[in-house]
Design an enzyme around this catalytic site. Structure first.
Site, PDB file in Angstrom:
ATOM      1  N   LYS A  66      13.744 -42.904 -26.233  1.00 49.24           N
ATOM      2  CA  LYS A  66      12.793 -43.345 -25.215  1.00 49.24           C
ATOM      3  C   LYS A  66      12.274 -42.124 -24.471  1.00 49.24           C
ATOM      4  O   LYS A  66      13.052 -41.338 -23.941  1.00 49.24           O
ATOM      5  CB  LYS A  66      13.467 -44.291 -24.214  1.00 49.24           C
ATOM      6  CG  LYS A  66      13.650 -45.708 -24.712  1.00 49.24           C
ATOM      7  CD  LYS A  66      12.365 -46.527 -24.687  1.00 49.24           C
ATOM      8  CE  LYS A  66      11.881 -46.784 -23.287  1.00 49.24           C
ATOM      9  NZ  LYS A  66      12.724 -47.705 -22.537  1.00 49.24           N
ATOM     10  N   HIS A  67      10.959 -41.968 -24.424  1.00 44.43           N
ATOM     11  CA  HIS A  67      10.323 -40.879 -23.692  1.00 44.43           C
ATOM     12  C   HIS A  67      10.930 -39.516 -24.027  1.00 44.43           C
ATOM     13  O   HIS A  67      11.295 -38.729 -23.172  1.00 44.43           O
ATOM     14  CB  HIS A  67      10.351 -41.156 -22.186  1.00 44.43           C
ATOM     15  CG  HIS A  67       9.483 -42.320 -21.808  1.00 44.43           C
ATOM     16  ND1 HIS A  67       8.120 -42.250 -21.812  1.00 44.43           N
ATOM     17  CD2 HIS A  67       9.800 -43.590 -21.452  1.00 44.43           C
ATOM     18  CE1 HIS A  67       7.616 -43.428 -21.463  1.00 44.43           C
ATOM     19  NE2 HIS A  67       8.623 -44.264 -21.248  1.00 44.43           N
ATOM     20  N   ASN A 232      17.847 -30.450 -18.060  1.00 43.47           N
ATOM     21  CA  ASN A 232      19.260 -30.275 -18.342  1.00 43.47           C
ATOM     22  C   ASN A 232      19.858 -31.558 -18.932  1.00 43.47           C
ATOM     23  O   ASN A 232      19.412 -32.651 -18.603  1.00 43.47           O
ATOM     24  CB  ASN A 232      20.023 -29.931 -17.060  1.00 43.47           C
ATOM     25  CG  ASN A 232      19.744 -28.530 -16.553  1.00 43.47           C
ATOM     26  OD1 ASN A 232      19.520 -27.603 -17.306  1.00 43.47           O
ATOM     27  ND2 ASN A 232      19.738 -28.397 -15.222  1.00 43.47           N
ATOM     28  N   HIS A 393      12.787 -28.491 -24.330  1.00 43.03           N
ATOM     29  CA  HIS A 393      11.662 -28.919 -23.484  1.00 43.03           C
ATOM     30  C   HIS A 393      10.418 -29.085 -24.344  1.00 43.03           C
ATOM     31  O   HIS A 393      10.261 -28.415 -25.350  1.00 43.03           O
ATOM     32  CB  HIS A 393      11.372 -27.869 -22.401  1.00 43.03           C
ATOM     33  CG  HIS A 393      12.457 -27.773 -21.367  1.00 43.03           C
ATOM     34  ND1 HIS A 393      12.675 -28.724 -20.415  1.00 43.03           N
ATOM     35  CD2 HIS A 393      13.387 -26.811 -21.176  1.00 43.03           C
ATOM     36  CE1 HIS A 393      13.699 -28.353 -19.657  1.00 43.03           C
ATOM     37  NE2 HIS A 393      14.163 -27.203 -20.094  1.00 43.03           N
TER      38      HIS A 393
END
Length: 393
Positions: A66-67, A232, A393
């Site tokens: 999810k996302h 994180n 990221h």
């Protein structure tokens, strides 16, 4: 096919939108539905995760995304009767294959966050796995292939609009990856580190230096999961599956708390108080999930107050007291914990200990490593300094 136009980007106002290859053809084929920008981000990240889990463990793997972070990840170990019940697969009239077990574990670990997920499967999707997927609220699935029966089942989901993607399992991306932010191109080498290397577990600064084979397996699962989790991040794993993932927090202790709270919820769902909840017949799966989540929480009165409990239960359940919850959580042991970077303070270990953590793998290198080691020794926890950071990221 070199290019695929999308309806829009992350949001409807972000047009035009597409995915494309600068060299060669796309390694994916959309065989049903119309996946969007975020769907493809989830699909491609989750595929890498399950492919690595399969390579590291030799077992079928599944992930629920999810996302652009996993809500769950697991390998295909058999399910106990308790896990079948809390994952809502105890009522099926067909055999659960290893891939179906992996999916049930990945989807069931954090059912609240997995609602509306994108699924990744390491192996050819079989009919049993497709039947489980069809029962859940989900946006799509990516796998290297599908049996004809599985494809027929999935094509019937969401009135024929369910997103089904086939990916070339042999596709290897270029070693350099790029992305743009604010019109500026970022470039870096892909993170190709192998996380099943035994050398990662050789630097053990704690008094307890014993890692069982199951613990090493679970720590590898934690580290691979973290490799594809927005940083994180911290991941708790038990018996071949992630049971609590804390993603995208600015503070590591908040990662540890968030993931620990999710691990506690996973364990509390197996308690007699929750297993015996007198749900009304034919209650929707999402309503059942939400009701359990609230019942376990400090806001339990929201589902137990007069005029409300009757919507979900045939009789009013007793309150699951703080003392009862603490006593049950204390019975969870042998949990493995991975972190995508070093723990700066011993408070992370204190929190991890409360959720049954007995094994830890983290990068090491904090100026307070001595405090972290001392806290591990206080509880007899075995900890390895991997020397590897896994920011994503």
């Amino acid at each position: 096919m070199k290019e695929l136009s999308l309806k829009y980007g992350c949001n409807p106002n972000q047009k035009p939108s597409r995915i494309y290859m600068e060299e060669g053809e796309l390694p994916i084929e959309v065989i049903n539905g119309r996946p969007g920008y975020i769907n493809f981000l989830d699909a491609l990240n989750s595929w890498q995760l399950v492919k690595e889990l399969k390579a590291a463990t030799g077992m079928p793997a599944a992930a629920s995304f999810k996302h652009v972070s996993p809500a769950g990840a697991a390998i295909g170990l058999p399910l106990s009767d308790t896990l079948k019940k809390i994952y809502f697969v105890d009522d099926v009239d067909f055999e659960l294959t290893p891939l179906a077990c992996a999916y049930a574990r990945a989807r069931g670990a954090d059912r609240m966050c997995s609602y509306g997920d994108f699924v990744a499967l390491s192996d050819t999707c079989d009919a049993a796995t497709a039947r489980l997927i069809k029962r859940e609220v989900s946006d799509g699935v990516i796998a290297p292939d599908y049996t004809p029966e599985a494809l027929e089942i999935l094509r019937d989901k969401r009135k024929g609009t369910y997103n089904v993607i086939r990916i070339d399992a042999n596709y290897v991306p270029e070693p350099i990856e790029r992305k743009q932010v604010f019109g500026i191109t970022f470039e870096q080498g892909r993170n190709e580190i192998k996380l099943d290397d035994p050398a990662l577990f050789e630097n053990i600064p704690t008094v307890n230096k014993t890692f069982t084979e199951e613990a090493k397996r679970d720590l590898i699962i934690a580290l691979i999961t973290l490799k594809y989790t927005q940083s994180n991040s911290v991941c708790y794993v038990k018996d071949g599956q992630a049971i609590g993932i804390g993603a995208g927090q600015q503070s590591r202790i908040h990662c540890t708390r968030l993931a620990g709270n999710k691990a506690d919820i996973w364990w509390l769902r197996q308690s007699p108080q929750v297993m015996s909840l007198p749900f009304k017949a034919n209650i929707r799966r999402a309503d059942r999930d939400n009701t359990i989540d609230v019942y376990i929480s400090d806001e339990y009165e929201d589902v137990l107050q007069e005029g409300v409990w009757q919507q979900f239960f045939t009789e009013k359940p007793a309150v699951f007291t703080v003392e009862e919850k603490k006593a049950w959580i204390a019975q969870n042991t042998g949990v493995a914990l991975g972190s995508d970077a070093f723990f700066p303070f011993g408070d992370n270990i204190e929190r991890a200990h409360k959720s049954g953590v007995a094994y830890i793998a983290q990068a090491g290198g904090s100026i307070r490593d001595d405090n972290v080691i001392e806290t591990c020794d206080k509880y007899g926890i075995a900890m390895a300094f991997t020397g590897v950071r896994l920011f994503h990221h």
